[in-house]
Design a protein around this motif. Structure first.
Motif, mmCIF file in Angstrom:
data_model
loop_
_atom_site.group_PDB
_atom_site.id
_atom_site.type_symbol
_atom_site.label_atom_id
_atom_site.label_comp_id
_atom_site.label_asym_id
_atom_site.label_seq_id
_atom_site.Cartn_x
_atom_site.Cartn_y
_atom_site.Cartn_z
ATOM 1 N N TYR A 1 0.482 -1.327 -0.326
ATOM 2 C CA TYR A 1 -0.032 0.141 0.141
ATOM 3 C C TYR A 1 0.787 0.850 0.013
ATOM 4 C CZ TYR A 1 -3.983 -3.176 1.102
ATOM 5 O OH TYR A 1 -5.293 -3.885 0.551
ATOM 6 N N SER A 2 0.154 2.528 -0.087
ATOM 7 C CA SER A 2 1.084 3.635 -0.349
ATOM 8 C C SER A 2 0.197 4.917 0.265
ATOM 9 C CB SER A 2 1.747 4.066 -2.173
ATOM 10 O OG SER A 2 1.695 5.085 -1.956
ATOM 11 N N THR B 1 4.224 -8.495 -7.635
ATOM 12 C CA THR B 1 4.623 -7.908 -6.856
ATOM 13 C C THR B 1 5.533 -6.867 -6.824
ATOM 14 O OG1 THR B 1 6.416 -9.633 -6.128
ATOM 15 C CG2 THR B 1 4.558 -10.029 -5.171
ATOM 16 N N ALA B 2 5.605 -6.676 -8.169
ATOM 17 C CA ALA B 2 6.715 -5.451 -8.033
ATOM 18 C C ALA B 2 6.237 -4.246 -7.805
ATOM 19 C CB ALA B 2 7.169 -5.001 -9.631
ATOM 20 N N VAL B 3 7.176 -3.540 -7.253
ATOM 21 C CA VAL B 3 6.190 -1.810 -6.673
ATOM 22 C C VAL B 3 6.464 -0.521 -6.831
ATOM 23 C CG1 VAL B 3 5.162 -2.838 -4.871
ATOM 24 C CG2 VAL B 3 7.790 -1.586 -4.758
ATOM 25 N N ILE C 1 4.555 7.210 1.737
ATOM 26 C CA ILE C 1 5.273 6.027 2.598
ATOM 27 C C ILE C 1 4.567 4.730 1.962
ATOM 28 C CG2 ILE C 1 5.359 7.076 4.357
ATOM 29 C CD1 ILE C 1 2.987 5.504 6.076
ATOM 30 N N VAL C 2 5.851 3.738 1.266
ATOM 31 C CA VAL C 2 4.758 2.626 0.640
ATOM 32 C C VAL C 2 5.621 1.271 1.600
ATOM 33 C CG1 VAL C 2 5.375 1.173 -0.806
ATOM 34 C CG2 VAL C 2 4.774 3.369 -1.405
ATOM 35 N N ILE D 1 10.734 6.685 4.297
ATOM 36 C CA ILE D 1 9.828 7.197 3.381
ATOM 37 C C ILE D 1 10.098 6.762 2.104
ATOM 38 C CG2 ILE D 1 10.038 10.026 3.610
ATOM 39 C CD1 ILE D 1 10.696 9.582 5.693
ATOM 40 N N CYS D 2 9.250 7.432 1.556
ATOM 41 C CA CYS D 2 9.613 6.737 -0.122
ATOM 42 C C CYS D 2 9.335 8.308 -0.597
ATOM 43 C CB CYS D 2 8.384 5.994 -0.729
ATOM 44 S SG CYS D 2 8.171 5.760 -2.182
#
Length: 250
Positions: free
Chosen positions: A20-21, A136-138, A64-65, A54-55
């Protein structure tokens, strides 16, 4: 200096089945954040806060992710736009992002803090990102938007090269003279990256993943062993360390 703040959620998004983001209205926390730092996030009804990297940050907003790994992050994943979360941050010591040509190496959700580093690096940035599978790649598209070149690997070959990051890492180091390597991901991946970086004599900095409770170095629960036999607190002295100093022995 870390700041405690109740932040309103401006955007909530499900990226992958368990990832999640959230974008937070974080004010001065966002404005002082550095790539590689993290937040301690309060999850409703849970005694301990959850550390989340922190993304991205800027203009008063922090992204955040995270993956669902337990009850706390499961609660956080249910948050929606307009809800609020209590956070403390920015915490920890981040990545040294200067350098003419920087290579980022990420594994799984460890790719998230590297995006912030990619955006802030002033030089040329390449990235190698490894995932279990394509689903599953983000953050694949945003990395492509800020990096000169991005290589992907997946364990099942469903995205990019089949296998792990060490194959393309060796090829990149044979082809290009990098100023430094920044890495974040599971410890077996970090161990492999550190070993290869040492072989090619390239400075390497790793973000260590350890369980954190307090986030400020008081509880000593996230101690990480160094090669000189000492222990450093990941939350306070890290989470980023020079790979040449970290002991990756089991």
């Amino acid at each position: 200096m870390p700041i405690q703040k109740t932040c309103t959620i401006l955007r909530s998004e499900r990226l992958i089945p368990y990832g999640y983001s959230l974008v937070l209205d974080a004010g001065e926390i966002a404005d002082t954040a550095h790539p590689g730092q993290f937040l301690q996030v309060q999850c409703d009804g849970q005694f301990l806060r959850r550390p989340i990297s922190i993304c991205d940050a800027g203009a008063g907003r922090i992204r955040i992710v995270f993956e669902i790994k337990g009850k706390g992050t499961q609660i956080l994943a249910k948050k929606r736009v307009g809800d609020s979360v209590d956070v403390i941050g920015p915490l920890g010591h981040g990545f040294p992002i200067h350098g003419e040509t920087v290579l980022l190496v990420g594994g799984g959700i460890g790719a998230a803090p590297l995006f912030f580093a990619a955006r802030r690096c002033l030089g040329t940035v390449h990235a190698i990102l490894g995932f279990r599978s394509a689903n599953t790649a983000v953050l694949t598209e945003v990395f492509r938007s800020v990096c000169r070149q991005v290589d992907f690997t997946t364990e099942d070959g469903s995205l990019g090269e089949s296998g792990f990051v060490d194959g393309p890492l060796r090829r990149r180091l044979e082809e290009t003279k990098y100023t430094r390597i920044l890495a974040c991901g599971p410890q077996p991946m970090l161990r492999a990256v550190a070993k290869i970086a040492a072989e090619f004599n390239v400075p390497c900095f790793v973000s260590m993943e350890e369980r954190m409770a307090c986030g400020v170095g008081a509880c000593l629960g996230c101690a990480c062993k160094m090669k000189d036999g000492s222990y450093q607190r990941v939350c306070h002295d890290g989470p980023v360390f020079s790979a040449s100093e970290v002991s990756f022995d089991d």
